[in-house]
Design a protein around this motif. Sequence first.
Motif, PDB file in Angstrom:
ATOM      1  N   ALA A  73       0.831  -1.208   0.000  1.00 58.69           N
ATOM      2  CA  ALA A  73       0.000   0.000   0.000  1.00 58.69           C
ATOM      3  C   ALA A  73       0.863   1.255   0.000  1.00 58.69           C
ATOM      4  O   ALA A  73       0.406   2.330  -0.424  1.00 58.69           O
ATOM      5  N   TYR A  74       2.093   1.132   0.491  1.00 58.34           N
ATOM      6  CA  TYR A  74       3.006   2.280   0.588  1.00 58.34           C
ATOM      7  C   TYR A  74       4.382   1.898   0.048  1.00 58.34           C
ATOM      8  O   TYR A  74       5.283   1.568   0.812  1.00 58.34           O
ATOM      9  N   ASP A  78       6.157   4.255   3.906  1.00 59.35           N
ATOM     10  CA  ASP A  78       5.525   4.943   5.038  1.00 59.35           C
ATOM     11  C   ASP A  78       4.121   4.408   5.284  1.00 59.35           C
ATOM     12  O   ASP A  78       3.863   3.226   5.055  1.00 59.35           O
ATOM     13  N   ASN A  79       3.216   5.260   5.724  1.00 58.27           N
ATOM     14  CA  ASN A  79       1.914   4.737   6.151  1.00 58.27           C
ATOM     15  C   ASN A  79       0.898   5.879   6.242  1.00 58.27           C
ATOM     16  O   ASN A  79       1.246   7.061   6.121  1.00 58.27           O
ATOM     17  N   VAL A  80      -0.336   5.484   6.505  1.00 53.86           N
ATOM     18  CA  VAL A  80      -1.352   6.458   6.902  1.00 53.86           C
ATOM     19  C   VAL A  80      -0.786   7.194   8.121  1.00 53.86           C
ATOM     20  O   VAL A  80      -0.235   6.571   9.015  1.00 53.86           O
ATOM     21  N   LYS A  81      -0.950   8.518   8.141  1.00 54.75           N
ATOM     22  CA  LYS A  81      -0.532   9.273   9.322  1.00 54.75           C
ATOM     23  C   LYS A  81      -1.791   9.717  10.071  1.00 54.75           C
ATOM     24  O   LYS A  81      -2.804  10.029   9.447  1.00 54.75           O
ATOM     25  N   GLY A  82      -1.669   9.762  11.376  1.00 53.72           N
ATOM     26  CA  GLY A  82      -2.780  10.301  12.143  1.00 53.72           C
ATOM     27  C   GLY A  82      -3.293   9.348  13.198  1.00 53.72           C
ATOM     28  O   GLY A  82      -2.657   8.333  13.496  1.00 53.72           O
ATOM     29  N   ASP A  83      -4.429   9.704  13.743  1.00 53.82           N
ATOM     30  CA  ASP A  83      -4.937   8.940  14.876  1.00 53.82           C
ATOM     31  C   ASP A  83      -6.454   9.017  14.965  1.00 53.82           C
ATOM     32  O   ASP A  83      -7.101   9.811  14.299  1.00 53.82           O
ATOM     33  N   ARG A 204      -5.912  -5.837   5.367  1.00 48.55           N
ATOM     34  CA  ARG A 204      -5.585  -4.889   6.441  1.00 48.55           C
ATOM     35  C   ARG A 204      -4.354  -4.067   6.057  1.00 48.55           C
ATOM     36  O   ARG A 204      -3.270  -4.615   5.907  1.00 48.55           O
ATOM     37  N   ILE A 205      -4.537  -2.773   5.917  1.00 46.70           N
ATOM     38  CA  ILE A 205      -3.433  -1.902   5.516  1.00 46.70           C
ATOM     39  C   ILE A 205      -2.578  -1.546   6.718  1.00 46.70           C
ATOM     40  O   ILE A 205      -1.347  -1.635   6.691  1.00 46.70           O
ATOM     41  N   THR A 206      -3.247  -1.115   7.782  1.00 46.23           N
ATOM     42  CA  THR A 206      -2.520  -0.756   8.996  1.00 46.23           C
ATOM     43  C   THR A 206      -3.466  -0.876  10.177  1.00 46.23           C
ATOM     44  O   THR A 206      -4.683  -0.998  10.007  1.00 46.23           O
ATOM     45  N   CYS A 207      -2.891  -0.853  11.365  1.00 44.87           N
ATOM     46  CA  CYS A 207      -3.709  -0.953  12.564  1.00 44.87           C
ATOM     47  C   CYS A 207      -2.980  -0.263  13.709  1.00 44.87           C
ATOM     48  O   CYS A 207      -1.775  -0.007  13.621  1.00 44.87           O
TER      49      CYS A 207
END
Length: 273
Positions: A73-74, A78-83, A204-207
């Motif tokens: 996916a990246y 890196d990754n999705v940033k945030g919360d 699942r991309i990230t968790c």
Amino acid sequence: MRVTDSISLLIAVAGTQVFAQTSTSTEAAAPTTSVTPEGPETGKLGNATIVTNNPIGVVYKATFPEKAWFAPAYPEGDNVKGDISAVAAPDGKGVVFTVKLSNLPKEGGPFPYHLHVLPATGGNCTTTLAHLDPFERGEATPCNKAALETCQTGDLSGKYGVVIPDAEGKFEATYTDLYSSTIEGLGSFFGNRSVVFHYPNKTRITCADFALAGGAVLPTGNSSLPVPTGVAPSSSADAPGATTTAPIAGAAAIGVKTGLMGAIFGAVAFALF
Ligand SMILES: *[C@@H]1O[C@H](CO)[C@@H](O)[C@H](O)[C@H]1NC(C)=O
Ligand SMILES: *[C@@H]1O[C@H](CO)[C@@H](O)[C@H](O)[C@H]1NC(C)=O
Ligand SMILES: *[C@@H]1O[C@H](CO)[C@@H](O)[C@H](O)[C@H]1NC(C)=O
Ligand SMILES: *[C@@H]1O[C@H](CO)[C@@H](O)[C@H](O)[C@H]1NC(C)=O
Ligand SMILES: *[C@@H]1O[C@H](CO)[C@@H](O)[C@H](O)[C@H]1NC(C)=O
């Protein structure tokens, strides 16, 4: 239309009756003819109950890690940033979720996300198991946004919308979910669990795990908080295959075993239809 779609549709249309029957007896045949709409799907343990005494000021937050779990996916690494942060609503009724994301994947959306049963051991998103679903509703039938109490408590995107990145790859949302709990001991408590961010095909991309990010976890001071009777030991409740712990909020499930509830719903369904 694929076969699985047809089955989902059938179950959705048949609604409560099919579920009541299948939860009490695996031998009960689902109706194959003259299916009539009978409302949205209900969990085996009933509809989700509203949590009214969430502790004011206690904040739980899940922050996505630097690297995606699903690396393709990246490609940049890196990754999705945030919360996603969560705090009791001002009156303690439900939980206000604030989702703030950036650097979202440029392709493959829109993206569902859900509260999952377990934390991610060593960052492994597979170990989070299934969606948080204390009323055992399952995910075969999509959440009906017109009846949020019938949805899995952890199905946040099903209830409040999937993530659609804006032109800058960002997404923000704030909503109050009446069925989530920041009280330890309730099945709908998510402070010791995780959130998983998916592709529409469920990959699942990230968790990220939730952690206490403010406020003190104290007893709610409300002695009328239901005592957790009939709740399975946490060791087995969170075992693989179990998607949930038993709910104890509200009168519906207190001290009543699953089988009995199933039988009651079955009886009601047969009496009504
Ligand atoms: C669950 O909620 C739906 C929608 O409000 C309602 O039609 C259904 O009767 C409820 N089921 C139970 C078991 O309370
Ligand atoms: C799910 O979709 C993503 C993005 O389109 C793709 O990279 C991934 O391989 C898909 N997963 C499966 C199991 O098909
Ligand atoms: C992640 O966890 C799953 C389930 O426990 C396991 O099968 C898999 O090997 C793990 N993957 C990694 C990369 O550790
Ligand atoms: C999380 O908290 C709930 C409610 O207190 C409990 O039933 C469950 O076992 C806990 N799960 C983990 C992984 O600690
Ligand atoms: C506890 O909850 C009950 C029922 O919601 C309410 O009547 C009572 O006033 C609450 N007590 C306190 C101390 O908050």
